[in-house]
Design a protein around this motif. Structure first.
Motif, PDB file in Angstrom:
ATOM      1  N   ASN A   6     -24.289 -18.071  44.957  1.00  0.00           N
ATOM      2  CA  ASN A   6     -23.202 -17.256  45.525  1.00  0.00           C
ATOM      3  C   ASN A   6     -22.399 -16.528  44.453  1.00  0.00           C
ATOM      4  O   ASN A   6     -21.169 -16.562  44.441  1.00  0.00           O
ATOM      5  CB  ASN A   6     -22.277 -18.146  46.365  1.00  0.00           C
ATOM      6  CG  ASN A   6     -23.003 -18.759  47.535  1.00  0.00           C
ATOM      7  OD1 ASN A   6     -23.731 -18.074  48.252  1.00  0.00           O
ATOM      8  ND2 ASN A   6     -22.833 -20.056  47.721  1.00  0.00           N
ATOM      9  N   SER A   8     -20.592 -13.670  42.486  1.00  0.00           N
ATOM     10  CA  SER A   8     -19.902 -12.418  42.797  1.00  0.00           C
ATOM     11  C   SER A   8     -19.163 -11.910  41.567  1.00  0.00           C
ATOM     12  O   SER A   8     -18.635 -12.690  40.765  1.00  0.00           O
ATOM     13  CB  SER A   8     -18.905 -12.607  43.937  1.00  0.00           C
ATOM     14  OG  SER A   8     -19.573 -12.920  45.144  1.00  0.00           O
ATOM     15  N   LYS A   9     -19.140 -10.578  41.426  1.00  0.00           N
ATOM     16  CA  LYS A   9     -18.426  -9.956  40.308  1.00  0.00           C
ATOM     17  C   LYS A   9     -17.900  -8.604  40.754  1.00  0.00           C
ATOM     18  O   LYS A   9     -18.634  -7.775  41.295  1.00  0.00           O
ATOM     19  CB  LYS A   9     -19.357  -9.768  39.107  1.00  0.00           C
ATOM     20  CG  LYS A   9     -18.679  -9.178  37.887  1.00  0.00           C
ATOM     21  CD  LYS A   9     -17.627 -10.105  37.304  1.00  0.00           C
ATOM     22  CE  LYS A   9     -16.997  -9.513  36.045  1.00  0.00           C
ATOM     23  NZ  LYS A   9     -15.957 -10.410  35.482  1.00  0.00           N
ATOM     24  N   GLU A  10     -16.604  -8.402  40.515  1.00  0.00           N
ATOM     25  CA  GLU A  10     -15.957  -7.131  40.867  1.00  0.00           C
ATOM     26  C   GLU A  10     -15.216  -6.634  39.645  1.00  0.00           C
ATOM     27  O   GLU A  10     -14.559  -7.406  38.927  1.00  0.00           O
ATOM     28  CB  GLU A  10     -14.987  -7.338  42.031  1.00  0.00           C
ATOM     29  CG  GLU A  10     -14.327  -6.067  42.525  1.00  0.00           C
ATOM     30  CD  GLU A  10     -13.450  -6.317  43.744  1.00  0.00           C
ATOM     31  OE1 GLU A  10     -12.223  -6.165  43.611  1.00  0.00           O
ATOM     32  OE2 GLU A  10     -14.007  -6.700  44.796  1.00  0.00           O
ATOM     33  N   ARG A  15     -14.628  -2.041  42.233  1.00  0.00           N
ATOM     34  CA  ARG A  15     -16.081  -1.827  42.285  1.00  0.00           C
ATOM     35  C   ARG A  15     -16.792  -3.171  42.194  1.00  0.00           C
ATOM     36  O   ARG A  15     -16.780  -3.825  41.157  1.00  0.00           O
ATOM     37  CB  ARG A  15     -16.544  -0.897  41.157  1.00  0.00           C
ATOM     38  CG  ARG A  15     -18.024  -0.498  41.280  1.00  0.00           C
ATOM     39  CD  ARG A  15     -18.386   0.585  40.302  1.00  0.00           C
ATOM     40  NE  ARG A  15     -18.508   0.095  38.951  1.00  0.00           N
ATOM     41  CZ  ARG A  15     -19.652  -0.356  38.420  1.00  0.00           C
ATOM     42  NH1 ARG A  15     -20.757  -0.380  39.156  1.00  0.00           N
ATOM     43  NH2 ARG A  15     -19.695  -0.764  37.167  1.00  0.00           N
ATOM     44  N   ARG A  16     -17.417  -3.571  43.283  1.00  0.00           N
ATOM     45  CA  ARG A  16     -18.136  -4.856  43.332  1.00  0.00           C
ATOM     46  C   ARG A  16     -19.606  -4.607  43.020  1.00  0.00           C
ATOM     47  O   ARG A  16     -20.274  -3.825  43.695  1.00  0.00           O
ATOM     48  CB  ARG A  16     -17.973  -5.496  44.702  1.00  0.00           C
ATOM     49  CG  ARG A  16     -18.626  -6.879  44.809  1.00  0.00           C
ATOM     50  CD  ARG A  16     -18.286  -7.528  46.140  1.00  0.00           C
ATOM     51  NE  ARG A  16     -16.888  -7.930  46.188  1.00  0.00           N
ATOM     52  CZ  ARG A  16     -16.425  -9.090  45.709  1.00  0.00           C
ATOM     53  NH1 ARG A  16     -17.251  -9.945  45.135  1.00  0.00           N
ATOM     54  NH2 ARG A  16     -15.154  -9.380  45.811  1.00  0.00           N
ATOM     55  N   LEU A  18     -21.855  -7.421  42.243  1.00  0.00           N
ATOM     56  CA  LEU A  18     -22.622  -8.551  42.766  1.00  0.00           C
ATOM     57  C   LEU A  18     -21.801  -9.207  43.862  1.00  0.00           C
ATOM     58  O   LEU A  18     -20.602  -9.418  43.699  1.00  0.00           O
ATOM     59  CB  LEU A  18     -22.931  -9.563  41.657  1.00  0.00           C
ATOM     60  CG  LEU A  18     -23.732  -9.044  40.460  1.00  0.00           C
ATOM     61  CD1 LEU A  18     -23.803 -10.106  39.376  1.00  0.00           C
ATOM     62  CD2 LEU A  18     -25.129  -8.604  40.870  1.00  0.00           C
ATOM     63  N   ASN A  19     -22.458  -9.542  44.962  1.00  0.00           N
ATOM     64  CA  ASN A  19     -21.726 -10.064  46.119  1.00  0.00           C
ATOM     65  C   ASN A  19     -22.480 -11.239  46.729  1.00  0.00           C
ATOM     66  O   ASN A  19     -23.406 -11.058  47.514  1.00  0.00           O
ATOM     67  CB  ASN A  19     -21.522  -8.955  47.149  1.00  0.00           C
ATOM     68  CG  ASN A  19     -20.651  -9.397  48.305  1.00  0.00           C
ATOM     69  OD1 ASN A  19     -19.875 -10.346  48.177  1.00  0.00           O
ATOM     70  ND2 ASN A  19     -20.778  -8.718  49.431  1.00  0.00           N
ATOM     71  N   GLY A  20     -22.127 -12.460  46.303  1.00  0.00           N
ATOM     72  CA  GLY A  20     -22.747 -13.649  46.867  1.00  0.00           C
ATOM     73  C   GLY A  20     -24.220 -13.797  46.529  1.00  0.00           C
ATOM     74  O   GLY A  20     -25.000 -14.300  47.348  1.00  0.00           O
ATOM     75  N   ASP A  55     -16.467 -13.773  39.185  1.00  0.00           N
ATOM     76  CA  ASP A  55     -15.257 -14.000  39.982  1.00  0.00           C
ATOM     77  C   ASP A  55     -15.401 -15.268  40.813  1.00  0.00           C
ATOM     78  O   ASP A  55     -14.422 -15.978  41.061  1.00  0.00           O
ATOM     79  CB  ASP A  55     -15.000 -12.800  40.888  1.00  0.00           C
ATOM     80  CG  ASP A  55     -14.695 -11.539  40.102  1.00  0.00           C
ATOM     81  OD1 ASP A  55     -14.113 -11.654  39.010  1.00  0.00           O
ATOM     82  OD2 ASP A  55     -15.072 -10.444  40.568  1.00  0.00           O
ATOM     83  N   LYS A 209     -27.434  -4.011  46.553  1.00  0.00           N
ATOM     84  CA  LYS A 209     -26.215  -4.583  47.129  1.00  0.00           C
ATOM     85  C   LYS A 209     -26.524  -5.772  48.030  1.00  0.00           C
ATOM     86  O   LYS A 209     -25.646  -6.597  48.308  1.00  0.00           O
ATOM     87  CB  LYS A 209     -25.454  -3.503  47.912  1.00  0.00           C
ATOM     88  CG  LYS A 209     -24.861  -2.427  47.023  1.00  0.00           C
ATOM     89  CD  LYS A 209     -24.127  -1.376  47.823  1.00  0.00           C
ATOM     90  CE  LYS A 209     -23.524  -0.309  46.934  1.00  0.00           C
ATOM     91  NZ  LYS A 209     -22.827   0.749  47.706  1.00  0.00           N
ATOM     92  N   GLN A 210     -27.759  -5.854  48.487  1.00  0.00           N
ATOM     93  CA  GLN A 210     -28.156  -6.965  49.353  1.00  0.00           C
ATOM     94  C   GLN A 210     -28.625  -8.189  48.550  1.00  0.00           C
ATOM     95  O   GLN A 210     -28.972  -9.213  49.121  1.00  0.00           O
ATOM     96  CB  GLN A 210     -29.279  -6.527  50.298  1.00  0.00           C
ATOM     97  CG  GLN A 210     -28.822  -5.615  51.429  1.00  0.00           C
ATOM     98  CD  GLN A 210     -28.429  -4.225  50.946  1.00  0.00           C
ATOM     99  OE1 GLN A 210     -29.160  -3.599  50.180  1.00  0.00           O
ATOM    100  NE2 GLN A 210     -27.275  -3.738  51.393  1.00  0.00           N
TER     101      GLN A 210
END
Length: 220
Positions: A6, A8-10, A15-16, A18-20, A55, A209-210
């Motif tokens: 999981n 995540s980095k913003e 601007r994100r 990596l998301n989970g 994050d 993004k997925q």
């Protein structure tokens, strides 16, 4: 060997990149990661290496959560377990090529002889006592690759390692990289825009993004 949970980095401004993201890399696996510019490929490598902090999420290498290590512990872990090939080389200008390559050996208390062996392997035979200012960009990239491999790391992270090399040299260096990975039972992640470079890996993954997902085929 490597487990991302999981992640995540913003960046500032919202601007994100990596998301989970979750992914598991087995011992001895060699994968190439491709994807559009700005999707977070280099960021992913920096997070795995402990050069940047996520994050949220966990990064486990051999069961150690590098995301929770302090700076000193992360430095020691990186020095022992990882080999990182940077786009920008990070070769020390005041050291000879031999001493640049031998640095991971020195820091880990290992015999120094393998430095010359690796310089020979990347096509820099007889150049051990030269200095970085005497080399072209492509030659500096070869020094960076030799340095990343010299201490036989458990995990190799390569960020566009053939970006400054001509096709023939790139092919030779990629073969060396693969041979070192396989002969030492290491795992590796290669970030590249080159389909030829990606084809040397066991599998190609696409970062979007997925998340990370397998490419449809090796031809891309």
């Amino acid at each position: 060997m490597l487990e991302l949970r999981n992640l995540s980095k913003e960046y500032p401004g919202g601007r994100r990149v990596l998301n989970g993201l979750s992914y598991t890399l087995g011992a001895g696996e060699y994968v190439a990661v491709m994807g559009e510019s700005g999707v977070g490929k280099s960021t992913l490598l920096n997070l795995i290496a402990g050069l940047d902090a996520p994050d949220s999420g966990d990064i486990l290498i051999d069961g150690v959560n590098v995301a929770t290590l302090n700076d000193d512990a992360a430095t020691r872990f990186r020095r022992e377990k990882l080999g990182f090939i940077f786009q920008a080389f990070h070769i020390l200008p005041h050291l000879s090529l031999e001493k640049n390559v031998a640095l991971p050996l020195l820091l880990n208390g290992l015999p120094m002889g393998r430095a010359t062996e690796l310089l020979d392997a990347v096509g820099l035979h007889g150049r051990a006592q030269d200095f970085p200012r005497q080399l072209s960009g492509g030659e500096l990239q070869r020094v960076a690759i030799a340095r990343a491999l010299v201490h036989r790391p458990r995990l190799i992270l390569a960020d566009e390692p053939t970006g400054n090399l001509d096709p023939d040299t790139a092919h030779e260096v990629l073969q060396l990289l693969r041979n070192e990975i396989k002969s030492n039972g290491a795992s590796a992640i290669l970030v590249t825009h080159s389909h030829a470079a990606a084809a040397t890996a066991d599998r190609i993954l696409i970062l979007s993004k997925q998340g990370l997902h397998p490419a449809e085929d090796k031809a891309g």
